[in-house]
Enzyme design. Sequence first.
Site, short mmCIF file in Angstrom:
data_model
loop_
_atom_site.label_atom_id
_atom_site.label_comp_id
_atom_site.label_asym_id
_atom_site.label_seq_id
_atom_site.Cartn_x
_atom_site.Cartn_y
_atom_site.Cartn_z
N HIS A 281 -3.56 4.50 -2.20
CA HIS A 281 -4.38 3.37 -1.57
C HIS A 281 -4.84 4.13 -0.34
O HIS A 281 -6.30 4.09 0.22
CB HIS A 281 -3.64 2.06 -0.82
CG HIS A 281 -3.02 1.22 -2.08
ND1 HIS A 281 -1.87 1.19 -2.21
CD2 HIS A 281 -3.74 0.50 -2.96
CE1 HIS A 281 -1.61 0.25 -3.34
NE2 HIS A 281 -2.82 -0.13 -3.91
N LEU B 176 0.87 -1.14 0.10
CA LEU B 176 0.00 -0.09 0.09
C LEU B 176 0.91 1.13 0.01
O LEU B 176 2.03 1.29 0.57
CB LEU B 176 -0.98 -0.11 1.11
CG LEU B 176 -1.71 -1.27 1.30
CD1 LEU B 176 -2.64 -1.18 2.58
CD2 LEU B 176 -2.80 -1.43 0.05
N HIS B 177 0.53 2.20 -0.65
CA HIS B 177 1.07 3.61 -0.74
C HIS B 177 0.03 4.71 -0.57
O HIS B 177 -1.23 4.20 -0.46
CB HIS B 177 1.66 3.67 -2.17
CG HIS B 177 0.99 3.47 -3.32
ND1 HIS B 177 -0.16 4.28 -3.85
CD2 HIS B 177 1.07 2.37 -4.34
CE1 HIS B 177 -0.78 3.74 -4.82
NE2 HIS B 177 0.10 2.60 -5.11
N GLN C 227 -5.24 -12.78 -12.37
CA GLN C 227 -4.93 -11.42 -13.32
C GLN C 227 -3.51 -11.54 -13.85
O GLN C 227 -3.31 -10.51 -14.37
CB GLN C 227 -5.73 -10.35 -12.61
CG GLN C 227 -4.74 -9.94 -11.38
CD GLN C 227 -5.55 -8.80 -10.77
OE1 GLN C 227 -6.44 -9.02 -9.98
NE2 GLN C 227 -5.03 -7.42 -11.10
N GLN D 95 -9.39 -0.78 -16.05
CA GLN D 95 -10.05 -1.56 -14.89
C GLN D 95 -11.32 -0.86 -14.39
O GLN D 95 -12.33 -1.71 -14.15
CB GLN D 95 -9.10 -1.80 -13.70
CG GLN D 95 -9.43 -2.51 -12.58
CD GLN D 95 -8.48 -2.75 -11.40
OE1 GLN D 95 -7.62 -3.64 -11.58
NE2 GLN D 95 -8.13 -1.84 -10.34
N LYS E 128 -6.15 5.39 -11.37
CA LYS E 128 -5.09 5.12 -12.26
C LYS E 128 -5.27 3.84 -13.15
O LYS E 128 -4.89 3.93 -14.50
CB LYS E 128 -3.72 4.90 -11.40
CG LYS E 128 -2.58 4.66 -12.27
CD LYS E 128 -1.59 4.51 -11.56
CE LYS E 128 -1.14 3.16 -10.87
NZ LYS E 128 -0.81 2.14 -12.24
N ASP E 129 -5.99 2.92 -12.89
CA ASP E 129 -6.43 1.80 -13.54
C ASP E 129 -7.75 2.19 -14.23
O ASP E 129 -8.68 1.52 -13.85
CB ASP E 129 -6.31 0.48 -12.94
CG ASP E 129 -5.08 0.04 -12.36
OD1 ASP E 129 -4.11 0.25 -12.99
OD2 ASP E 129 -4.82 -0.12 -11.09
O1 PAF Z 1 -6.14 -2.89 -8.70
C1 PAF Z 1 -5.54 -3.82 -7.83
O2 PAF Z 1 -5.01 -3.84 -7.40
C2 PAF Z 1 -6.48 -5.18 -8.53
O3 PAF Z 1 -6.49 -5.33 -9.91
C3 PAF Z 1 -7.75 -5.54 -7.94
C4 PAF Z 1 -8.83 -4.45 -8.19
C5 PAF Z 1 -7.46 -5.46 -6.34
C6 PAF Z 1 -8.04 -7.07 -8.22
O4 PAF Z 1 -7.29 -7.96 -7.61
#
Ligand code: PAF
Length: 280
Positions: A37, A33-34, A61, A153, A149-150
């Site tokens: 997060h 964690l940074h 993933q 996603q 950032k993602d």
């Molecule tokens: O973004 C992430 O850290 C991961 O892709 C997640 C959403 C926790 C799923 O494993």
Amino acid sequence: MIIVNSILDLRSTISAWKQSGLTVALIPTMGNLHAGHLKLVNTAKQKSDKVVVSIFVNPTQFGVNEDFASYPRTEQEDQLKLAAEHADLLFLPAITDMYSVNALTTVNVSGLSDSYCGASRPGHFSGVATIVCKLFNLVQPDIAVFGLKDFQQFTVIKTMIRDLNIPIELIGVDTQRESNGLAMSSRNNFLTDSERLLAAQLYQTLCIARAAILAGQQSYLDIEQQALQSLKNIGFVPDYFAICCCHNLTSATQQDKDIVILAAAKLGTTRLIDNIYFSL
Ligand code: PAF
């Protein structure tokens, strides 16, 4: 902060909270964690009574030649950071708790999962959607908080929530950046000192492209080509640099008003992603 490893304990703690009328936020993470997060935890605390953070380095993933084995695992430090941020529950499942050997079901958000990062990382977003769907089912939160950032996603998860009628409010939080603009990421730990200085130029390149669009430059293709060339000149091996519609990530046209520019590039062995979004 309660630390829970088993699904049974997770469910019983959360159901007791729900019976008392408390609202619950979930922040799924892979740990290491940074400040980015911790900003998610902070946002969640303002919007719900209880904040659950999961740390699970999700094997499904990662591709076969990717960094699952070397992904930074810093559980002790993460626990201290979350406790200091007043998270209420940390869920730390084992792989065998999350994936039965008999599992036959996956979640795939088709189309959206196949371009950009999905094209270079086949199966990645199916792994993400499946684990996030499972975490949603286990925690049944009122809200879920993810970093922007993602961006791809985030869009995949937003679409999954819509398509599967999942009753969760999704909240996106702006990217936390170093003072030089580099987007915070657990993978920044893999950068050497000199790479870390260069890495910030991914964001500078996004800013230059945004400025060109805001100044009225019409050819998005030219802007993308120029950006790819400057990334190469700096020393990146670019994967993609794409000007997209913010809502569905298709290539942006002059009619689109909400734009996101998505970029991914390798610096040495480290793959970096970043984006910038704005309205015209
Ligand atoms: O973004 C992430 O850290 C991961 O892709 C997640 C959403 C926790 C799923 O494993």
